[in-house]
Motif scaffolding. Structure first.
Motif, mmCIF file in Angstrom:
data_model
loop_
_atom_site.group_PDB
_atom_site.id
_atom_site.type_symbol
_atom_site.label_atom_id
_atom_site.label_comp_id
_atom_site.label_asym_id
_atom_site.label_seq_id
_atom_site.Cartn_x
_atom_site.Cartn_y
_atom_site.Cartn_z
ATOM 1 N N ASP A 45 40.076 39.378 11.343
ATOM 2 C CA ASP A 45 38.686 39.002 11.567
ATOM 3 C C ASP A 45 38.575 37.862 12.576
ATOM 4 O OD1 ASP A 45 37.829 40.894 9.783
ATOM 5 O OD2 ASP A 45 37.809 39.518 8.095
ATOM 6 N N MET A 46 39.699 37.324 13.000
ATOM 7 C CA MET A 46 39.708 36.209 13.945
ATOM 8 C C MET A 46 39.312 36.713 15.332
ATOM 9 S SD MET A 46 40.334 33.096 14.934
ATOM 10 C CE MET A 46 41.355 32.227 13.814
ATOM 11 N N PRO A 47 38.239 36.164 15.886
ATOM 12 C CA PRO A 47 37.879 36.550 17.248
ATOM 13 C C PRO A 47 38.998 36.170 18.216
ATOM 14 C CG PRO A 47 36.140 35.235 16.220
ATOM 15 C CD PRO A 47 37.325 35.189 15.317
ATOM 16 N N GLU A 48 39.194 36.989 19.218
ATOM 17 C CA GLU A 48 40.293 36.736 20.152
ATOM 18 C C GLU A 48 39.822 36.209 21.502
ATOM 19 O OE1 GLU A 48 43.076 39.930 20.344
ATOM 20 O OE2 GLU A 48 43.005 40.251 18.192
ATOM 21 N N THR A 49 38.556 36.403 21.833
ATOM 22 C CA THR A 49 38.052 35.926 23.121
ATOM 23 C C THR A 49 37.338 34.595 22.931
ATOM 24 O OG1 THR A 49 35.921 37.050 22.865
ATOM 25 C CG2 THR A 49 37.708 38.303 23.904
ATOM 26 N N ARG A 50 37.190 33.868 24.015
ATOM 27 C CA ARG A 50 36.481 32.587 23.967
ATOM 28 C C ARG A 50 35.042 32.796 23.501
ATOM 29 N NH1 ARG A 50 36.879 27.437 26.231
ATOM 30 N NH2 ARG A 50 34.879 26.460 26.681
ATOM 31 N N GLU A 51 34.396 33.825 24.046
ATOM 32 C CA GLU A 51 33.012 34.101 23.678
ATOM 33 C C GLU A 51 32.900 34.437 22.186
ATOM 34 O OE1 GLU A 51 34.563 35.625 26.312
ATOM 35 O OE2 GLU A 51 33.660 34.342 27.835
ATOM 36 N N GLY A 52 33.821 35.237 21.700
ATOM 37 C CA GLY A 52 33.821 35.590 20.283
ATOM 38 C C GLY A 52 34.034 34.374 19.396
ATOM 39 N N LEU A 53 34.931 33.481 19.823
ATOM 40 C CA LEU A 53 35.167 32.259 19.056
ATOM 41 C C LEU A 53 33.934 31.363 19.035
ATOM 42 C CD1 LEU A 53 38.789 31.463 20.229
ATOM 43 C CD2 LEU A 53 38.081 31.929 17.880
ATOM 44 N N ILE A 54 33.241 31.298 20.173
ATOM 45 C CA ILE A 54 32.034 30.458 20.246
ATOM 46 C C ILE A 54 30.964 31.011 19.303
ATOM 47 C CG2 ILE A 54 30.129 29.739 21.755
ATOM 48 C CD1 ILE A 54 32.244 29.623 24.041
ATOM 49 N N VAL A 55 30.797 32.325 19.299
ATOM 50 C CA VAL A 55 29.800 32.941 18.421
ATOM 51 C C VAL A 55 30.151 32.684 16.953
ATOM 52 C CG1 VAL A 55 28.865 35.160 17.646
ATOM 53 C CG2 VAL A 55 29.092 34.687 20.091
ATOM 54 N N ALA A 56 31.421 32.888 16.604
ATOM 55 C CA ALA A 56 31.847 32.686 15.221
ATOM 56 C C ALA A 56 31.739 31.216 14.817
ATOM 57 C CB ALA A 56 33.281 33.169 15.041
ATOM 58 N N TRP A 57 32.123 30.314 15.707
ATOM 59 C CA TRP A 57 32.036 28.879 15.428
ATOM 60 C C TRP A 57 30.578 28.463 15.234
ATOM 61 C CZ3 TRP A 57 32.224 24.568 19.561
ATOM 62 C CH2 TRP A 57 32.306 23.317 18.964
ATOM 63 N N THR A 58 29.705 28.968 16.090
ATOM 64 C CA THR A 58 28.281 28.655 15.984
ATOM 65 C C THR A 58 27.728 29.135 14.646
ATOM 66 O OG1 THR A 58 28.062 28.831 18.388
ATOM 67 C CG2 THR A 58 26.036 28.938 17.103
ATOM 68 N N ALA A 59 28.123 30.326 14.229
ATOM 69 C CA ALA A 59 27.658 30.866 12.940
ATOM 70 C C ALA A 59 28.136 29.993 11.781
ATOM 71 C CB ALA A 59 28.150 32.300 12.769
ATOM 72 N N GLU A 60 29.380 29.546 11.833
ATOM 73 C CA GLU A 60 29.900 28.686 10.763
ATOM 74 C C GLU A 60 29.198 27.331 10.759
ATOM 75 O OE1 GLU A 60 31.899 29.461 8.258
ATOM 76 O OE2 GLU A 60 32.099 31.492 9.033
ATOM 77 N N LEU A 61 28.902 26.801 11.946
ATOM 78 C CA LEU A 61 28.178 25.530 12.020
ATOM 79 C C LEU A 61 26.765 25.688 11.448
ATOM 80 C CD1 LEU A 61 29.294 24.209 15.526
ATOM 81 C CD2 LEU A 61 29.848 23.218 13.300
ATOM 82 N N GLU A 62 26.117 26.818 11.743
ATOM 83 C CA GLU A 62 24.770 27.055 11.222
ATOM 84 C C GLU A 62 24.773 27.150 9.699
ATOM 85 O OE1 GLU A 62 23.289 30.500 13.266
ATOM 86 O OE2 GLU A 62 22.939 29.384 15.121
ATOM 87 N N LYS A 63 25.829 27.749 9.131
ATOM 88 C CA LYS A 63 25.931 27.818 7.667
ATOM 89 C C LYS A 63 25.985 26.418 7.064
ATOM 90 C CE LYS A 63 28.564 32.120 7.270
ATOM 91 N NZ LYS A 63 29.873 32.665 6.861
ATOM 92 N N ALA A 64 26.618 25.495 7.781
ATOM 93 C CA ALA A 64 26.760 24.122 7.288
ATOM 94 C C ALA A 64 25.581 23.246 7.699
ATOM 95 C CB ALA A 64 28.063 23.517 7.816
ATOM 96 N N GLY A 65 24.629 23.809 8.456
ATOM 97 C CA GLY A 65 23.481 23.020 8.902
ATOM 98 C C GLY A 65 23.835 22.066 10.028
ATOM 99 N N LYS A 66 24.816 22.426 10.828
ATOM 100 C CA LYS A 66 25.259 21.567 11.930
ATOM 101 C C LYS A 66 25.035 22.270 13.257
ATOM 102 C CE LYS A 66 28.990 19.492 9.209
ATOM 103 N NZ LYS A 66 30.437 19.247 9.155
ATOM 104 N N GLU A 67 25.192 21.516 14.327
ATOM 105 C CA GLU A 67 25.102 22.065 15.688
ATOM 106 C C GLU A 67 26.380 21.738 16.434
ATOM 107 O OE1 GLU A 67 21.630 20.654 17.662
ATOM 108 O OE2 GLU A 67 20.266 21.478 16.176
#
Length: 107
Positions: A45-67
């Motif tokens: 499930d680990m994104p392999e591209t930079r864009e994929g990592l940014i999207v996944a990281w952003t989603a995890e930050l949103e879950k935590a209420g962070k930017e």
């Protein structure tokens, strides 16, 4: 029986046994059996591209209420992967949240 006949029968018995053993070892398949996992189990499930990592990281930050922090664009792909994984594990539920009865109370 004479001793020559005894030796000859022993030799014939030995050769028949050795031949049978050779035949069995040739027929038996000694190669280890390899099991193959289903394709879905081998994918990560680990994104392999930079864009994929940014999207996944952003989603995890949103879950935590962070930017994303200022200047995040300057981070390397490896640094983004590290921050994504860190936030992913921070957001992971605790054992008590998953099953309260599984938590062992220690005195």
């Amino acid at each position: 029986m004479t001793s020559k006949k005894v030796w000859a029968s022993g030799l014939v018995g030995f050769l028949v046994g050795a031949g049978a053993m050779f035949a069995v070892t040739v027929v038996v398949d000694d190669d280890p059996k390899v099991s193959v996992q289903p394709e879905s189990a081998t994918k990560t499930d680990m994104p392999e591209t930079r864009e994929g990592l940014i999207v996944a990281w952003t989603a995890e930050l949103e879950k935590a209420g962070k930017e994303k922090p200022d200047g995040w664009e300057m981070l390397t792909t490896g640094e983004i992967r590290g921050r994504y994984l860190s936030q992913y594990f921070i957001n992971a539920p605790d054992a008590e949240d998953i099953d309260p009865d599984m938590v062992v109370q220690r005195d």
